[in-house]
Design an enzyme around this catalytic site. Structure first.
Site, short mmCIF file in Angstrom:
data_model
loop_
_atom_site.label_atom_id
_atom_site.label_comp_id
_atom_site.label_asym_id
_atom_site.label_seq_id
_atom_site.Cartn_x
_atom_site.Cartn_y
_atom_site.Cartn_z
N ARG A 64 0.85 -1.19 0.00
CA ARG A 64 0.00 0.00 0.00
C ARG A 64 0.89 1.25 0.00
O ARG A 64 2.10 1.16 0.11
CB ARG A 64 -0.91 0.01 1.24
CG ARG A 64 -0.19 -0.36 2.52
CD ARG A 64 -0.83 0.16 3.76
NE ARG A 64 -0.80 1.60 3.84
CZ ARG A 64 0.28 2.30 4.17
NH1 ARG A 64 1.43 1.70 4.44
NH2 ARG A 64 0.22 3.61 4.20
N GLY A 65 0.25 2.40 -0.12
CA GLY A 65 0.96 3.67 -0.17
C GLY A 65 1.21 4.06 -1.61
O GLY A 65 1.72 3.28 -2.41
N ALA A 66 0.83 5.30 -1.96
CA ALA A 66 0.81 5.71 -3.37
C ALA A 66 2.12 5.46 -4.11
O ALA A 66 2.12 4.82 -5.16
CB ALA A 66 0.39 7.18 -3.46
N ARG A 98 -6.74 -0.23 -7.30
CA ARG A 98 -7.13 0.82 -6.35
C ARG A 98 -7.23 2.12 -7.14
O ARG A 98 -6.23 2.61 -7.64
CB ARG A 98 -6.13 0.94 -5.18
CG ARG A 98 -6.09 -0.30 -4.31
CD ARG A 98 -5.46 0.00 -2.96
NE ARG A 98 -6.33 0.81 -2.14
CZ ARG A 98 -5.96 1.42 -1.00
NH1 ARG A 98 -4.71 1.31 -0.60
NH2 ARG A 98 -6.81 2.14 -0.32
N GLN A 212 -3.47 2.21 10.25
CA GLN A 212 -2.14 2.28 9.64
C GLN A 212 -1.17 3.09 10.50
O GLN A 212 0.04 2.81 10.50
CB GLN A 212 -2.23 2.90 8.23
CG GLN A 212 -2.95 2.03 7.22
CD GLN A 212 -4.41 2.43 7.06
OE1 GLN A 212 -5.05 2.87 8.01
NE2 GLN A 212 -4.94 2.27 5.87
N ASP A 253 -2.33 10.65 -1.95
CA ASP A 253 -2.54 9.60 -2.94
C ASP A 253 -2.83 10.16 -4.33
O ASP A 253 -2.62 9.48 -5.32
CB ASP A 253 -3.68 8.69 -2.50
CG ASP A 253 -3.25 7.76 -1.37
OD1 ASP A 253 -2.95 6.59 -1.65
OD2 ASP A 253 -3.19 8.21 -0.22
#
Length: 380
Positions: A64-66, A98, A212, A253
């Site tokens: 995860r994480g842009a 996503r 998170q 994001d």
């Protein structure tokens, strides 16, 4: 003696395992991910042998994480090409895994375009696969360099806005090495302040519903020996009221052409409180997160997550910790509203920090200049 024990404990902490790596065992290439659903209890790697497995890992927040999603998407194309799968089909699956994080689309298209150019130029499938892999590796290296530059720009900005040091920074969600090819975005700025002796305290929002902040940011802060405290998201207002926050520093994001910022849900209320209390609200993101094709905040597609992430208490020790599941806390049949992100309008953002520089005030013209600087390779 107590200080020495703390230092000894920090020295004994093993290095963080790679958050993402390409491997080539005898049975064929794979993409290996640090499974973020299992943190902080277990540092477990997840092996993806094909694109559907990677898509599942993305959707369930194992990765995860842009910025990291962009890197993962690029490696996903390389994986499909190396294993002889349909690259066009793989790109289609990955791009929509996503929808809000624009970096994912960027990384997928970067590697897919490299693959396509190689084939169009008469290259073999093996050569095209190698070009896709090199594109992914180049993006990985570039993101690490961007992380370093953002940390420098962000630290300098804090010095300008908050002369005297001793910064008390509030952050939301997770924006460290777990989301990046380097040391992160917003967290990298706080880490730079810590290393420079300028960080007095890091306030870490727990970040409901998937925690998170509690599971990941606190884990990274502890590993780096930072002074930090964890707080429930709804306690942030009392921190502002008590004058305990000098700056809010978050990641993003997607940043639209007008400067609107999509970030983990809960970011917008922090911006509102920061404005009321005259506290800088700083967004740190690489230029790959800027999206000039999205006109404004209203045009950003906001991902809606499963309701169980809200109705259930996550079980951090299970593989489903990052995707909901756990102990039900709401009555059976309760409907939930669960947007993954919210959008902060540009007038509430003090500055956007990227690897090519800082813009403040945040305007459409400023975003366009940053995009042009990134395209032309201009770095402040």
């Amino acid at each position: 003696m107590a200080d020495q024990q703390v230092h000894d404990a920090l020295d004994s902490v093993p290095p963080q395992p790679p958050v993402l790596r390409w491997a080539e065992p005898p049975e064929g290439p794979v993409l290996v991910l640090l499974d973020q659903r299992r943190l902080p209890a277990h540092e477990t790697e997840l092996v993806c042998t094909d694109v559907p497995a990677l898509v599942h890992a993305i959707q369930t927040l194992a990765v995860r994480g842009a910025p990291l999603l962009g890197i993962a998407g690029a490696y996903g194309i390389a994986l499909a090409a190396a294993r002889g799968y349909d690259v066009v089909e793989a790109a289609g699956l990955l791009e929509v895994a996503r929808p809000t994080a624009v970096n994912l689309r960027y990384g997928v298209r970067l590697a897919a375009d490299a693959h396509g150019r190689a084939l169009a130029g008469g290259g073999t499938r093996e050569q095209a696969a190698a070009e896709a892999l090199e594109a992914a590796r180049a993006l990985h290296r570039a993101d690490a360099d961007a992380s370093r530059r953002m940390a420098g720009h962000g630290l300098a900005l804090l010095g300008e806005l908050l002369p005297g040091g001793g910064h008390r920074i509030l952050t939301h969600c997770n924006s460290g090495a777990l989301v990046s090819g380097g040391e992160g975005t917003a967290f990298a700025v706080a880490l730079a302040a810590h290393r420079a002796g300028e960080l007095r305290h890091l306030w870490v929002d727990e970040t409901r519903p998937l925690l998170q902040g509690a599971r990941l940011t606190a884990w990274e802060a502890a590993r780096n020996g930072m002074a930090y405290s964890l707080l429930a998201d709804n306690a942030a207002g009392s921190l502002f009221a008590a004058g305990e926050v000098d700056a809010v520093v978050i990641g993003a994001d997607r940043i639209a052409a007008d400067g609107s910022v999509a970030n983990k849900v809960g970011s917008y209320p922090l911006a509102v409180m920061a404005r009321y209390h005259h506290v800088p609200f700083i967004v740190v993101a690489p230029t790959t997160t800027l999206d000039p094709t999205t006109a404004d905040g209203a045009s950003i597609e906001v991902e809606q997550r499963p309701g169980r992430e809200v109705t259930d208490v996550p079980a951090p020790r299970s593989a489903d910790a990052g995707s909901g599941g756990g102990v039900p806390m709401a009555p059976l049949g309760t409907r939930a509203y669960n947007p993954a992100f919210d959008v902060t309008p540009p007038e509430l953002v003090t500055a956007v920090v990227t690897e090519v520089g800082v813009i403040s005030p945040v305007t459409g013209d400023g975003i366009a200049r940053l995009c042009a600087g990134a395209r032309d390779g201009i770095v402040d």
